[in-house]
Design a protein around this motif. Structure first.
Motif, short mmCIF file in Angstrom:
data_model
loop_
_atom_site.label_atom_id
_atom_site.label_comp_id
_atom_site.label_asym_id
_atom_site.label_seq_id
_atom_site.Cartn_x
_atom_site.Cartn_y
_atom_site.Cartn_z
N ALA A 51 -104.79 -40.79 35.37
CA ALA A 51 -105.16 -41.02 33.97
C ALA A 51 -104.25 -40.23 33.03
CB ALA A 51 -106.62 -40.63 33.75
N LYS A 52 -103.92 -39.00 33.41
CA LYS A 52 -103.02 -38.18 32.58
C LYS A 52 -101.61 -38.76 32.58
CE LYS A 52 -105.59 -33.88 33.34
NZ LYS A 52 -105.58 -32.54 33.99
N MET A 53 -101.15 -39.22 33.75
CA MET A 53 -99.83 -39.84 33.84
C MET A 53 -99.77 -41.13 33.03
SD MET A 53 -99.14 -39.27 37.91
CE MET A 53 -97.61 -40.21 37.92
N THR A 54 -100.86 -41.90 33.08
CA THR A 54 -100.93 -43.15 32.32
C THR A 54 -100.81 -42.88 30.84
OG1 THR A 54 -102.29 -44.26 33.99
CG2 THR A 54 -102.44 -45.09 31.73
N LYS A 55 -101.55 -41.91 30.35
CA LYS A 55 -101.48 -41.57 28.93
C LYS A 55 -100.07 -41.17 28.52
CE LYS A 55 -103.54 -38.54 25.42
NZ LYS A 55 -104.51 -37.45 25.16
N ALA A 68 -104.66 -52.28 36.02
CA ALA A 68 -104.48 -52.67 37.42
C ALA A 68 -103.12 -52.19 37.94
CB ALA A 68 -104.61 -54.18 37.57
N LEU A 69 -102.11 -52.29 37.11
CA LEU A 69 -100.76 -51.88 37.52
C LEU A 69 -100.65 -50.37 37.71
CD1 LEU A 69 -97.83 -52.95 37.97
CD2 LEU A 69 -97.40 -52.40 35.56
N LEU A 70 -101.37 -49.62 36.90
CA LEU A 70 -101.21 -48.16 36.89
C LEU A 70 -102.35 -47.41 37.58
CD1 LEU A 70 -99.94 -47.59 33.22
CD2 LEU A 70 -98.61 -48.05 35.28
N HIS A 71 -103.35 -48.12 38.11
CA HIS A 71 -104.56 -47.44 38.56
C HIS A 71 -104.32 -46.41 39.66
CE1 HIS A 71 -104.47 -50.34 41.89
NE2 HIS A 71 -105.40 -49.62 42.48
N ASP A 72 -103.28 -46.58 40.46
CA ASP A 72 -103.03 -45.66 41.58
C ASP A 72 -101.78 -44.80 41.38
OD1 ASP A 72 -105.22 -46.03 43.18
OD2 ASP A 72 -104.28 -47.47 44.53
N ILE A 73 -101.25 -44.70 40.16
CA ILE A 73 -99.98 -43.98 40.00
C ILE A 73 -100.13 -42.48 40.26
CG2 ILE A 73 -98.98 -45.67 38.42
CD1 ILE A 73 -99.56 -43.71 36.12
N GLY A 74 -101.36 -41.98 40.34
CA GLY A 74 -101.55 -40.58 40.68
C GLY A 74 -101.43 -40.29 42.17
N ASP A 76 -107.84 -46.76 26.26
CA ASP A 76 -108.64 -47.65 27.12
C ASP A 76 -108.07 -47.72 28.54
OD1 ASP A 76 -110.29 -48.11 25.01
OD2 ASP A 76 -109.58 -50.14 24.59
N VAL A 77 -106.74 -47.85 28.65
CA VAL A 77 -106.14 -47.95 29.99
C VAL A 77 -106.32 -46.64 30.75
CG1 VAL A 77 -104.00 -48.30 31.27
CG2 VAL A 77 -104.49 -49.73 29.28
N SER A 78 -106.11 -45.52 30.07
CA SER A 78 -106.28 -44.22 30.72
C SER A 78 -107.71 -44.04 31.21
CB SER A 78 -105.91 -43.09 29.76
OG SER A 78 -104.58 -43.21 29.32
N ARG A 79 -108.68 -44.47 30.41
CA ARG A 79 -110.08 -44.35 30.81
C ARG A 79 -110.39 -45.21 32.02
NH1 ARG A 79 -113.97 -40.77 31.15
NH2 ARG A 79 -116.00 -41.40 30.34
N LEU A 80 -109.87 -46.43 32.06
CA LEU A 80 -110.09 -47.30 33.21
C LEU A 80 -109.49 -46.70 34.48
CD1 LEU A 80 -109.44 -50.77 31.55
CD2 LEU A 80 -111.61 -50.01 32.55
N VAL A 81 -108.29 -46.13 34.36
CA VAL A 81 -107.67 -45.48 35.53
C VAL A 81 -108.54 -44.32 36.00
CG1 VAL A 81 -105.68 -44.13 36.30
CG2 VAL A 81 -105.33 -46.19 34.90
N GLU A 82 -109.07 -43.55 35.06
CA GLU A 82 -109.91 -42.41 35.41
C GLU A 82 -111.20 -42.83 36.10
OE1 GLU A 82 -112.02 -38.57 33.18
OE2 GLU A 82 -111.01 -40.12 32.01
N LEU A 83 -111.75 -43.97 35.70
CA LEU A 83 -113.05 -44.40 36.21
C LEU A 83 -112.99 -45.33 37.42
CD1 LEU A 83 -114.92 -45.15 32.85
CD2 LEU A 83 -115.26 -43.18 34.35
N THR A 112 -100.94 -52.34 44.90
CA THR A 112 -101.01 -52.42 43.44
C THR A 112 -100.73 -53.83 42.94
OG1 THR A 112 -100.42 -50.10 43.12
CG2 THR A 112 -99.91 -51.60 41.31
N LEU A 113 -99.73 -54.48 43.50
CA LEU A 113 -99.41 -55.85 43.06
C LEU A 113 -100.54 -56.81 43.41
CD1 LEU A 113 -95.61 -56.08 43.99
CD2 LEU A 113 -96.65 -55.53 41.77
#
Length: 490
Positions: free
Chosen positions: A335-339, A306-312, A354-361, A284-285
């Protein structure tokens, strides 16, 4: 060879030289203001971050001052002088103002944003989120309540007397963050200072003194009394800095991240004994740093994504029967966790969305292979990304951290191919604004019906045809609509 002491003396000399140059630049404004305070019987000193930045050779036009005058007196002094004055921080002893001034006779006027704060001390009640402010009587007492020694220096004006009772200049030269008072006292007064330590480590690329790290670790729970908005603002400054890895690592190391962004330390998954999946935290870093390298200018939305993309991944990790480790649908869970996390930190709705959508995609591209997608699939990729497409390009490219050069090269070529196909389709079809070939009014006229759910269904059907087949001539679109309508009636 020069020793450490000689290096430090050289750094001090260079810092002082830079400060003199910077202070001379702002003297027309600073000295004029100081003389007004002097005539009214008060003192004025440039202070804090302004002095630090002057010593670093990067003083801007945002100037911070401190004074023994109470806020009501400050207002009387600055109102006739400033171009505009605001009192938003007056409850905390701060008066703000703006002044346009020419620093050189032949140069155009520059705009200075100025904050003047009465000598003060402040402390948190253990049950309150807001500091209780009391005014002080000396600049030394004011400086000791500041967060770090490098921010606890002042220059008395107009005499330009350097005031440094807590060794801030030496710490600046050594690139070390220490607190003027005992760190436990400083962090008890304002727990947000623990996050500021991480932020300044990221902004200035400074080391944090061991005793400061020890206090941060012991007092991490204390951050809970600070409002989500203040935590969010510090996190933003950290993420937008030049070296966010240093600050984020410190938050994780001290346990503060567990309190304000627990999804980050949760990425430190134990690897299985065969090391068949990579360190998600370190990955992630690296993704964050690689995304930064693709920016034209700092982009908070991209950096958070970028920081949250893999938090799932921690919630979706499975050890398969063949020994592999899987993270199925971690982008959807993430994406749900990010939101949820960004909402708790009081981020604006557009940033959360926007961030949640990027994580989802962010994983969508991995179905592309070596170019197997149809033009229809490419259109859907663009449609689903919408205005986030450029950010999604950067995030997807950054998500490749493999050390296998051949694999990395293949992924890069594949994404080059996808971007080329998008550009080609955009030229052909104006892909950025994909719409059905008939609008709502035309649909109602052709079908002879008024507004209602059926128009929405017809619109969606035509949009699917548009995505699948590309643009249609009007006659073909009308025929397709009528065929759909006939089938609806059957």
């Amino acid at each position: 060879m020069p020793n450490a002491k000689e290096d430090n003396l050289s750094a001090l000399s260079q810092a002082q030289h830079r400060a003199v140059s910077e202070l001379l630049r702002v003297s027309p404004v600073a000295d004029e203001l100081a003389r007004r305070f002097q005539q009214a019987g008060y003192t004025l000193a440039l202070v804090g971050g302004s002095v630090r930045d002057a010593l670093l050779g990067r003083l801007g036009n945002d100037l911070d001052f401190t004074t023994d005058a109470r806020p009501e007196e400050v207002l009387k002094i600055v109102r006739p002088w400033a171009d505009s004055v605001w009192e938003v921080g007056i409850a905390f002893g701060t008066v703000g103002c703006q002044k346009d001034a020419r620093v050189e006779d032949s140069a155009p006027a520059q705009r200075f944003q100025i904050e003047i704060t009465t000598y003060r001390s402040e402390a948190y009640d253990r049950t309150s989120r807001k500091p209780e402010v009391s005014y002080g009587d000396s600049i030394q007492d004011d400086l000791v309540r500041r967060d770090f020694t490098v921010n606890a220096m002042a220059v008395a004006l107009p005499a330009k007397e350097f005031i440094d009772p807590y060794g801030g200049l030496e710490d600046l030269a050594a690139r070390v963050l220490r607190t003027p008072a005992a760190p436990e006292d400083s962090f008890s007064d304002d727990p947000l200072r623990m996050m500021r330590a991480a932020r300044f480590a990221a902004q200035l690329d400074f080391e944090v003194a061991p005793e400061v790290i020890e206090a941060m670790t012991a007092m991490a729970d204390r951050i809970g009394i600070v409002s989500a908005e203040r935590v969010r603002d510090e996190l933003n400054k950290l993420l937008l800095s030049a070296h966010p890895r240093e600050g984020l690592s410190l938050l994780v190391e001290t346990g503060l991240a567990e309190k304000v962004l627990p999804e980050l330390p949760a990425l430190r998954l134990e690897r299985d004994e065969h090391h068949r999946h990579k360190d998600v935290y370190e990955h992630t870093l690296i993704v964050l740093e690689q995304a930064m390298a693709l920016e034209q200018q700092p982009d908070l939305t991209l950096r958070i994504a970028a920081l949250l993309h893999d938090i799932g991944k921690p919630r979706t990790r499975r050890f398969e029967s063949d020994g592999r480790v899987s993270f199925h649908h971690h982008e959807v869970v993430g994406a749900k966790m990010t939101k949820k996390r960004l909402t708790a930190l009081k981020y604006p709705n557009d940033v959360v969305k926007d961030v949640s959508r990027l994580v989802e995609l962010h994983l969508r591209f991995h179905g592309y292979g070596t170019g197997e997608w149809t033009d229809s699939a490419v259109r859907r990729y663009v449609r689903d990304a919408g205005p986030l497409l450029e950010r999604l390009h950067k995030l997807t490219r950054s998500d490749c951290t493999t050390r296998n050069k051949r694999k990395a090269s293949a992924l890069s070529r594949a994404y080059d191919g996808l971007e080329h196909r998008i550009e080609r389709l955009q030229e052909q079809e104006e892909l950025d604004a994909i719409r059905p070939d008939l609008d709502g009014n035309e649909i109602m006229e052709i079908l002879g019906v008024g507004p209602g759910p059926v128009i929405g269904r017809a619109y969606s059907h035509l949009l699917e045809l548009r995505l699948e087949n590309g643009p249609m001539e009007r006659d073909a679109a009308v025929t397709a609509l009528k065929e759909w309508w006939t089938n609806q009636s059957d």
